[in-house]
Motif scaffolding. Sequence first.
Motif, short mmCIF file in Angstrom:
data_model
loop_
_atom_site.label_atom_id
_atom_site.label_comp_id
_atom_site.label_asym_id
_atom_site.label_seq_id
_atom_site.Cartn_x
_atom_site.Cartn_y
_atom_site.Cartn_z
N ILE A 135 0.83 -1.21 0.00
CA ILE A 135 0.00 0.00 0.00
C ILE A 135 0.87 1.26 0.00
CG2 ILE A 135 -1.66 1.34 1.37
CD1 ILE A 135 -2.75 -1.44 2.32
N ALA A 136 1.92 1.25 0.83
CA ALA A 136 2.80 2.42 0.92
C ALA A 136 3.53 2.66 -0.40
CB ALA A 136 3.80 2.22 2.05
N LEU A 137 4.01 1.59 -1.04
CA LEU A 137 4.72 1.74 -2.30
C LEU A 137 3.79 2.24 -3.40
CD1 LEU A 137 7.70 1.25 -3.01
CD2 LEU A 137 7.03 -0.95 -3.97
N THR A 138 2.56 1.75 -3.40
CA THR A 138 1.57 2.25 -4.35
C THR A 138 1.32 3.73 -4.14
OG1 THR A 138 0.47 0.10 -4.53
CG2 THR A 138 -0.82 2.03 -5.14
N GLY A 139 1.18 4.13 -2.88
CA GLY A 139 0.94 5.54 -2.58
C GLY A 139 2.09 6.42 -3.04
N SER A 364 -17.74 -2.94 3.07
CA SER A 364 -16.54 -3.45 2.41
C SER A 364 -15.85 -2.35 1.60
CB SER A 364 -16.90 -4.63 1.50
OG SER A 364 -15.76 -5.14 0.86
N GLY A 365 -16.65 -1.57 0.87
CA GLY A 365 -16.08 -0.44 0.13
C GLY A 365 -15.53 0.63 1.06
N GLY A 366 -16.18 0.83 2.20
CA GLY A 366 -15.69 1.79 3.18
C GLY A 366 -14.35 1.37 3.73
N GLN A 367 -14.15 0.06 3.92
CA GLN A 367 -12.86 -0.42 4.42
C GLN A 367 -11.73 -0.12 3.44
OE1 GLN A 367 -11.88 -1.51 7.24
NE2 GLN A 367 -9.82 -2.06 6.60
N LYS A 368 -11.98 -0.37 2.16
CA LYS A 368 -10.98 -0.06 1.14
C LYS A 368 -10.70 1.44 1.10
CE LYS A 368 -12.43 -3.93 -1.78
NZ LYS A 368 -13.37 -4.45 -0.79
N SER A 369 -11.77 2.24 1.19
CA SER A 369 -11.61 3.69 1.16
C SER A 369 -10.88 4.19 2.39
CB SER A 369 -12.99 4.37 1.06
OG SER A 369 -13.69 3.92 -0.08
N LEU A 370 -11.09 3.54 3.53
CA LEU A 370 -10.42 3.94 4.77
C LEU A 370 -8.92 3.71 4.66
CD1 LEU A 370 -10.61 4.95 7.67
CD2 LEU A 370 -11.15 2.61 8.39
N ILE A 371 -8.52 2.62 4.02
CA ILE A 371 -7.09 2.37 3.81
C ILE A 371 -6.51 3.45 2.90
CG2 ILE A 371 -5.45 0.76 2.74
CD1 ILE A 371 -7.29 -1.49 3.80
N ALA A 372 -7.26 3.81 1.85
CA ALA A 372 -6.80 4.89 0.97
C ALA A 372 -6.69 6.20 1.74
CB ALA A 372 -7.77 5.04 -0.20
N LEU A 373 -7.64 6.45 2.64
CA LEU A 373 -7.58 7.66 3.46
C LEU A 373 -6.33 7.68 4.33
CD1 LEU A 373 -9.15 10.23 4.46
CD2 LEU A 373 -10.04 8.78 6.29
N SER A 374 -5.97 6.52 4.88
CA SER A 374 -4.76 6.43 5.70
C SER A 374 -3.52 6.74 4.87
CB SER A 374 -4.63 5.03 6.30
OG SER A 374 -5.75 4.73 7.11
N ALA A 375 -3.52 6.27 3.61
CA ALA A 375 -2.38 6.54 2.73
C ALA A 375 -2.28 8.01 2.39
CB ALA A 375 -2.51 5.71 1.45
N VAL A 376 -3.41 8.71 2.43
CA VAL A 376 -3.42 10.16 2.20
C VAL A 376 -3.02 10.90 3.48
CG1 VAL A 376 -4.91 12.15 1.71
CG2 VAL A 376 -5.11 10.07 0.34
N ARG A 383 4.18 6.11 6.24
CA ARG A 383 2.94 5.57 5.66
C ARG A 383 2.77 4.08 5.94
NH1 ARG A 383 2.77 7.74 0.27
NH2 ARG A 383 1.82 9.56 1.27
N SER A 384 3.81 3.29 5.73
CA SER A 384 3.69 1.85 5.96
C SER A 384 3.36 1.55 7.42
CB SER A 384 4.99 1.15 5.55
OG SER A 384 4.92 -0.23 5.80
N THR A 385 4.04 2.23 8.34
CA THR A 385 3.77 2.03 9.76
C THR A 385 2.37 2.48 10.12
OG1 THR A 385 6.11 2.35 10.28
CG2 THR A 385 4.55 2.62 12.09
N GLY A 386 1.96 3.64 9.62
CA GLY A 386 0.63 4.16 9.93
C GLY A 386 -0.47 3.25 9.46
N VAL A 387 -0.37 2.79 8.19
CA VAL A 387 -1.39 1.89 7.65
C VAL A 387 -1.34 0.54 8.36
CG1 VAL A 387 -2.14 0.65 5.58
CG2 VAL A 387 -1.43 3.04 5.40
N GLY A 388 -0.13 0.02 8.60
CA GLY A 388 -0.01 -1.28 9.25
C GLY A 388 -0.60 -1.30 10.65
#
Length: 459
Positions: A135-139, A364-376, A383-388
């Motif tokens: 996720i972090a590398l994608t971001g 389920s869509g909210g969960q995916k969007s929440l991960i994207a929000l964390s990457a933002v 980023r990797s630590t925060g999302v993890g």
Amino acid sequence: MSLAPSRVKLPDFIDSRPVSRYQYIVIALCGVVMFIDGFDTQSISYMAPHIAEEWGLSKQVLGPIFSAALAGLMVGYLALSPLSERFGHRRMILTSTVVFALGTLAAAWSQNVTELMALRFITGMGLGAAAPSAIALTGEFSPKRLRATFVLVIYCGFSLGFVAAGLVSGWLIPILGWRSVLVVGAVAPLLLFPALLRYLPDSLTSMINRGAEPNRIQAIFRKMDPALAVGPDITYEAEKRTHGQRTALRSLFTRDRVLGTLVLWLVFVINLGEFYALQSWLPSIMTSLDYDMGTVVTATTLTTVGGIAAAFVTGPCMDRLGAYVTLGTVYVVGFAFVALTGVAFTAPLWVLLTANFFAGVCISGGQKSLIALSAVFYPTSMRSTGVGWALGVGRLGGIVGPIAVGTALGMGWSASAVFYAMSVPMLVAGAAVFLLGRWVRSDNHPDRKSAESHSLARR
């Protein structure tokens, strides 16, 4: 004759250019890692009845088998993902891929519950360490204008892995037995490994900040823009760590970020609690209400399909309209559709299926969007630590949610009452995201100036 620029700066370099073929390759590889992650995570659910039959196990023993991988995931998210800030996302993804591949392959030859649980725990650690780095590398390799969309797209790979696990299990288990699914789950990442080794780059920000060889850094920039001029006097700059010598983990709790971190954790706990409660109990609830198996499968599948479909809408909306407004709205709408599911148990079938689909869109869509929000929300350096850590803490909700629903049903609550109660946390999550967005826009948040400069640049 083109002159080489004196400075090449991240993230401006990526934000100011069209997405290159190389960036799409990097993002696609991260998506495939997430796909295999989802496949290995979900496949045990389809193997469990056959494991119980072969080894003569009771249903009570299956619970720890399921939990072993989830416990490993938590360890991977919480303890291993911060290591990527030190050793690099590429190295973490490569190592984790080998770990969960070999752990899964070894599990195919397990002879008892203890061996299987230990190997599933090891597999879970590998899966949990790989996802935050992907996720972090994608971001990092996504321009700001498309970051939420790309993170959402690769996380759809996780959901598609869930679907593939069901299809492969349904095909292989009757022919070759449950162990064959584990073999497939191990061979797939091993086949992917050469492509990861060849094409997956490390974090440019990390390489620049630790003073890596300039030729290595330049080579990655040139893959994104072959027209970029080269010269001996070029300097490469990246986002500096705002936390000095502190670790990325400690920086999640600095005075200017601790509130956002805690709010994100709360929302992760709520969302994962809703997701696992819905996935765990919807089939049993509908079966107890005398729906036929075909309808039960359709309704449960629609919640997953809804989550995948959501990514194609919420991702662009988050990038264009704002991540916090979009996700907050998703949760408020989810409040309505989860409650409607409770009503729909006594309504025509099409109403129930529609409610299930849109509940899946929002949960389920909210969960995916929440991960994207964390990457933002989190900068590249953490980023990797925060999302993890957000995913790891959120797993507490994944544990408590199904238990809470089971307790309510055991106390005699009706299916409708359970879904009415499940709708309330969605409203809490929506309010929390709106408040977080308001705080981010205030003078107190360190990313405000950066966000404003990006906004002006886009104009």
